[in-house]
Design a protein around this motif. Structure first.
Motif, PDB file in Angstrom:
ATOM      1  N   ILE A   8       1.011  -1.185   0.039  1.00 39.36           N
ATOM      2  CA  ILE A   8      -0.040  -0.196   0.055  1.00 39.36           C
ATOM      3  C   ILE A   8       0.770   1.328  -0.038  1.00 39.36           C
ATOM      4  O   ILE A   8       0.361   2.350  -0.633  1.00 39.36           O
ATOM      5  CB  ILE A   8      -0.806  -0.013   1.179  1.00 39.36           C
ATOM      6  CG1 ILE A   8      -2.189  -0.929   0.790  1.00 39.36           C
ATOM      7  CG2 ILE A   8      -1.391   1.421   1.540  1.00 39.36           C
ATOM      8  CD1 ILE A   8      -3.480  -0.771   1.396  1.00 39.36           C
ATOM      9  N   GLN A   9       2.093   1.200   0.967  1.00 38.37           N
ATOM     10  CA  GLN A   9       2.845   2.627   0.956  1.00 38.37           C
ATOM     11  C   GLN A   9       3.492   2.684  -0.430  1.00 38.37           C
ATOM     12  O   GLN A   9       3.599   3.786  -0.856  1.00 38.37           O
ATOM     13  CB  GLN A   9       3.726   2.285   2.035  1.00 38.37           C
ATOM     14  CG  GLN A   9       4.633   3.418   2.413  1.00 38.37           C
ATOM     15  CD  GLN A   9       3.704   4.766   2.686  1.00 38.37           C
ATOM     16  OE1 GLN A   9       3.152   4.786   3.468  1.00 38.37           O
ATOM     17  NE2 GLN A   9       3.968   5.871   1.916  1.00 38.37           N
ATOM     18  N   GLN A  10       3.852   1.580  -1.165  1.00 41.83           N
ATOM     19  CA  GLN A  10       4.501   1.938  -2.299  1.00 41.83           C
ATOM     20  C   GLN A  10       3.531   2.315  -3.457  1.00 41.83           C
ATOM     21  O   GLN A  10       4.034   3.303  -4.321  1.00 41.83           O
ATOM     22  CB  GLN A  10       5.072   0.492  -2.957  1.00 41.83           C
ATOM     23  CG  GLN A  10       6.314   0.057  -2.084  1.00 41.83           C
ATOM     24  CD  GLN A  10       6.781  -1.137  -2.072  1.00 41.83           C
ATOM     25  OE1 GLN A  10       5.964  -2.227  -2.437  1.00 41.83           O
ATOM     26  NE2 GLN A  10       8.154  -1.513  -2.287  1.00 41.83           N
ATOM     27  N   VAL A  11       2.273   1.852  -3.564  1.00 44.52           N
ATOM     28  CA  VAL A  11       1.171   2.353  -4.390  1.00 44.52           C
ATOM     29  C   VAL A  11       1.118   3.871  -4.125  1.00 44.52           C
ATOM     30  O   VAL A  11       1.037   4.821  -5.047  1.00 44.52           O
ATOM     31  CB  VAL A  11      -0.099   1.648  -4.300  1.00 44.52           C
ATOM     32  CG1 VAL A  11      -0.936   1.963  -5.203  1.00 44.52           C
ATOM     33  CG2 VAL A  11       0.206   0.092  -4.713  1.00 44.52           C
ATOM     34  N   ALA A  12       0.995   4.206  -2.700  1.00 40.31           N
ATOM     35  CA  ALA A  12       0.644   5.664  -2.490  1.00 40.31           C
ATOM     36  C   ALA A  12       1.576   6.490  -2.777  1.00 40.31           C
ATOM     37  O   ALA A  12       1.412   7.470  -3.450  1.00 40.31           O
ATOM     38  CB  ALA A  12       0.588   5.599  -1.040  1.00 40.31           C
TER      39      ALA A  12
END
Length: 66
Positions: A8-12
């Motif tokens: 999720i953090q990488q997508v964000a």
């Protein structure tokens, strides 16, 4: 080489939004994601395809470079 999964953090970071925005999109089933061991994961290619499907421009306005 097989494409890896991203968090999720990488997508964000990739979309330059807050991770809570990604959580909201996931829970609304508006972005392609799946759970692995209770955590959300994404495929980069699926995110790129989702971006193209949801773009507000047509591809013919910007043809590929020749």
């Amino acid at each position: 080489m097989e494409e890896g999964l991203i968090t999720i953090q990488q997508v964000a970071d990739y979309l330059k939004v807050d991770r809570f925005t990604i959580y909201r999109l996931v829970t609304q089933k508006r972005i392609p994601a799946f759970k692995v061991g209770g955590q959300w994961r994404f495929k980069q290619s699926m995110i790129d395809a989702w971006l193209m499907r949801n773009a507000n421009i047509s591809e013919d306005r910007f043809p590929a470079a020749r």
